[in-house]
Motif scaffolding. Structure first.
Motif, mmCIF file in Angstrom:
data_model
loop_
_atom_site.group_PDB
_atom_site.id
_atom_site.type_symbol
_atom_site.label_atom_id
_atom_site.label_comp_id
_atom_site.label_asym_id
_atom_site.label_seq_id
_atom_site.Cartn_x
_atom_site.Cartn_y
_atom_site.Cartn_z
ATOM 1 N N LEU A 18 0.819 -1.211 0.000
ATOM 2 C CA LEU A 18 0.000 0.000 0.000
ATOM 3 C C LEU A 18 0.855 1.264 0.000
ATOM 4 O O LEU A 18 0.455 2.295 -0.513
ATOM 5 C CB LEU A 18 -0.901 0.041 1.235
ATOM 6 C CG LEU A 18 -1.948 -1.036 1.375
ATOM 7 C CD1 LEU A 18 -2.657 -0.900 2.717
ATOM 8 C CD2 LEU A 18 -2.939 -0.933 0.232
ATOM 9 N N ASP A 20 1.512 -3.586 3.934
ATOM 10 C CA ASP A 20 0.607 -4.379 3.107
ATOM 11 C C ASP A 20 -0.850 -4.193 3.519
ATOM 12 O O ASP A 20 -1.749 -4.365 2.712
ATOM 13 C CB ASP A 20 0.986 -5.859 3.155
ATOM 14 C CG ASP A 20 2.307 -6.126 2.451
ATOM 15 O OD1 ASP A 20 2.570 -5.492 1.408
ATOM 16 O OD2 ASP A 20 3.097 -6.946 2.958
ATOM 17 N N GLU A 21 -1.083 -3.870 4.793
ATOM 18 C CA GLU A 21 -2.441 -3.589 5.247
ATOM 19 C C GLU A 21 -2.400 -2.597 6.398
ATOM 20 O O GLU A 21 -1.446 -2.562 7.169
ATOM 21 C CB GLU A 21 -3.179 -4.856 5.648
ATOM 22 C CG GLU A 21 -2.534 -5.667 6.747
ATOM 23 C CD GLU A 21 -3.287 -6.957 7.008
ATOM 24 O OE1 GLU A 21 -3.762 -7.118 8.143
ATOM 25 O OE2 GLU A 21 -3.398 -7.779 6.091
ATOM 26 N N GLN A 78 -3.384 -0.745 9.922
ATOM 27 C CA GLN A 78 -3.666 -1.145 11.297
ATOM 28 C C GLN A 78 -4.637 -0.126 11.900
ATOM 29 O O GLN A 78 -4.706 1.021 11.456
ATOM 30 C CB GLN A 78 -2.373 -1.139 12.124
ATOM 31 C CG GLN A 78 -1.239 -1.933 11.528
ATOM 32 C CD GLN A 78 -1.323 -3.390 11.886
ATOM 33 O OE1 GLN A 78 -1.755 -3.727 12.972
ATOM 34 N NE2 GLN A 78 -0.900 -4.250 10.992
#
Length: 107
Positions: free
Chosen positions: A24, A46-47, A49
């Motif tokens: 990302l 990547d993702e 939180q």
């Protein structure tokens, strides 16, 4: 609260993300370490939180966790090449002092 990214830093980050093939953006944070107390952390994300703030400039997302944002507010992420050395630079207006080697800082 804001984090900014220069065009040079965005281009270098995009190159890293393209070579990696996914992600990302980049996570900018701080950790306790070094002579002065805090050091910067820069890693792939990547993702998201819970509690993350996302700042996007020049097509690059910089993700910062809530704890780190207090130390990084107003920071500009830059990238510079000087002779054989190259790397990301953190222009942080909150820094009160740095250790002699430049690896850690205080606010």
């Amino acid at each position: 609260m804001a984090i900014t990214v220069t065009e040079a830093a965005a281009a270098r980050a995009r190159s890293f993300l393209d070579n990696r093939g996914s992600g990302l953006g980049l996570r900018l944070g701080v950790k306790t370490t070094g002579c002065s107390g805090l050091a910067y952390v820069l890693e792939f994300v990547d993702e998201l939180q819970t509690g993350d703030s996302v700042f996007e400039e020049h097509g690059i997302k910089v993700i910062v966790d809530g704890k780190s944002l207090a130390y990084l507010d107003g920071t500009q992420l830059d990238f510079a090449k000087e002779g054989l050395n190259e790397g990301f630079q953190f222009n942080n207006p909150n820094v009160n002092g740095e250790c002699g080697c430049g690896e850690s800082f205080t606010v």
